[in-house]
Write an enzyme that holds these catalytic residues in place. Structure first.
Site, short mmCIF file in Angstrom:
data_model
loop_
_atom_site.label_atom_id
_atom_site.label_comp_id
_atom_site.label_asym_id
_atom_site.label_seq_id
_atom_site.Cartn_x
_atom_site.Cartn_y
_atom_site.Cartn_z
CB SER A 1 -0.86 -0.02 1.27
OG SER A 1 -1.47 1.23 1.51
CE1 TYR B 1 -4.42 -1.77 4.96
CE2 TYR B 1 -3.76 0.44 4.34
CZ TYR B 1 -4.19 -0.82 3.99
OH TYR B 1 -4.38 -1.13 2.66
#
Ligand SMILES: NC(=O)c1ccc[n+]([C@@H]2O[C@H](COP(=O)([O-])OP(=O)(O)OC[C@H]3O[C@@H](n4cnc5c(N)ncnc54)[C@H](O)[C@@H]3O)[C@@H](O)[C@H]2O)c1
Ligand SMILES: O=C(O)[C@@H](O)[C@@H](O)[C@H](O)[C@H](O)CO
Length: 270
Positions: A154, A167
């Site tokens: 990501s 995250y």
């Protein structure tokens, strides 16, 4: 043949989390280039819908139920897929995502982030989203001396994003594990790469990007404003990078890399 670089005929591709937005699009792409695809996930309904979509496009796919956090269910899935489609030569780890309980509200105190929420995000994105499937499917790839693994990282794993601290840290660890495994298995015929999408509307991030009326949240608007292409990505835009990384011919000398598909988000600061 140079014109065959991207053909995946004869390959068995396992896409964990193909029940979701990005994994589903990646499964479509692999099937379109000739791979037999195992759609793996927890939701039978969404998995079967993905299989039908692939078959409607002329591809070959099966649904296999598994929980990425449960090693036994992954082993059962690996063996069931091998019996039906042949042993996996391509693995896409697309189970993952952020969780609302691990997202700091704007201006809130990092020191109060519940450790359970942190651990859940690490479990999903690092343990179920990479570690366990890499061990369980990687084991047979190493024995076969052939495989391509694509872990989904990501933007958040490259530079931490505001608010989604667990995250971000988990995705940074996915990139690091990808590099470790690339070195570990380079001499065993198994390539391991990461794919970092920018911002693509999906279930796990919808609440961060969109208001209930469909307009952008403040964060969604800021992301678009920071993206040179001035839009979110569409899941089919991961197809090219997916097929390239998966192909044992096209990406034969590519391992340990983090390939970014983000409309230019990471290329600019203001
Ligand atoms: N959408 C984005 O903008 C974006 C950007 C970068 C990275 N990612 C990553 O892409 C991957 C795919 O996410 P998405 O955005 O398509 O979200 P999504 O919510 O549409 O898909 C995630 C899928 O993973 C499945 N899943 C969750 N836990 C699982 C488990 N334990 N076992 C099996 N399956 C499980 C979910 O049911 C869902 O089908 C994730 O790793 C996510 O972090 C997404
Ligand atoms: O705004 C956010 O933080 C989310 O949309 C991101 O976590 C997104 O899902 C991607 O992972 C960023 O690459």
């Amino acid at each position: 043949m140079l014109s065959d670089l991207f053909q995946l005929d004869g390959e068995t591709a396992v896409v964990i989390g193909a029940t979701g937005a990005l994994g589903g699009a990646m499964a479509n792409a692999l099937a379109a280039y000739g791979a037999r695809v195992a759609v793996v996930g927890r939701s039978e309904e969404r998995g079967r819908q993905r299989v039908q979509a692939i078959e409607a496009g002329g591809g070959t796919a099966i649904f296999q139920s598994a929980d990425a956090l449960d090693a036994n269910s992954l082993r059962t899935a690996r063996d069931a897929i091998a019996a039906q489609l042949g042993p996996a030569s391509i693995l896409v780890n697309a189970a993952g995502g952020n969780r609302p309980d691990a997202t700091l509200p704007p201006g809130s105190d990092f020191c109060k982030l519940p450790v359970e929420a942190w651990q859940n995000v690490f479990d999903l994105n690092l343990v179920g989203g990479a570690l366990l499937p890499c061990q369980i499917f990687g084991e047979t790839m190493v024995v076969a001396g052939r495989g391509s693994i694509i872990n989904i990282a990501s933007m958040a794993g490259m530079t931490p994003l505001s608010r989604v601290v667990a995250y971000s840290a988990a995705k940074a660890a996915v990139i690091n594990l990808t590099q470790f495994l690339a070195r570990e298995w380079a001499s065993r015929g198994v390539r391991v790469n990461a794919l970092s999408p920018g911002f693509f509307p999906a279930e796990q991030n919808r609440g961060l990007l969109f208001k209930e009326d469909g307009g952008y949240t403040e964060r969604g608007g800021q992301i678009i404003g920071h993206t040179p292409m001035a839009r979110f990505g569409e899941s089919h835009e991961l197809a090219g990078a997916t097929v390239w990384l998966a192909s044992h011919r096209a990406a034969s000398f590519v391992t340990g890399q983090n390939i970014v598909v983000d409309g230019g988000f990471s290329a600019t600061t203001i």
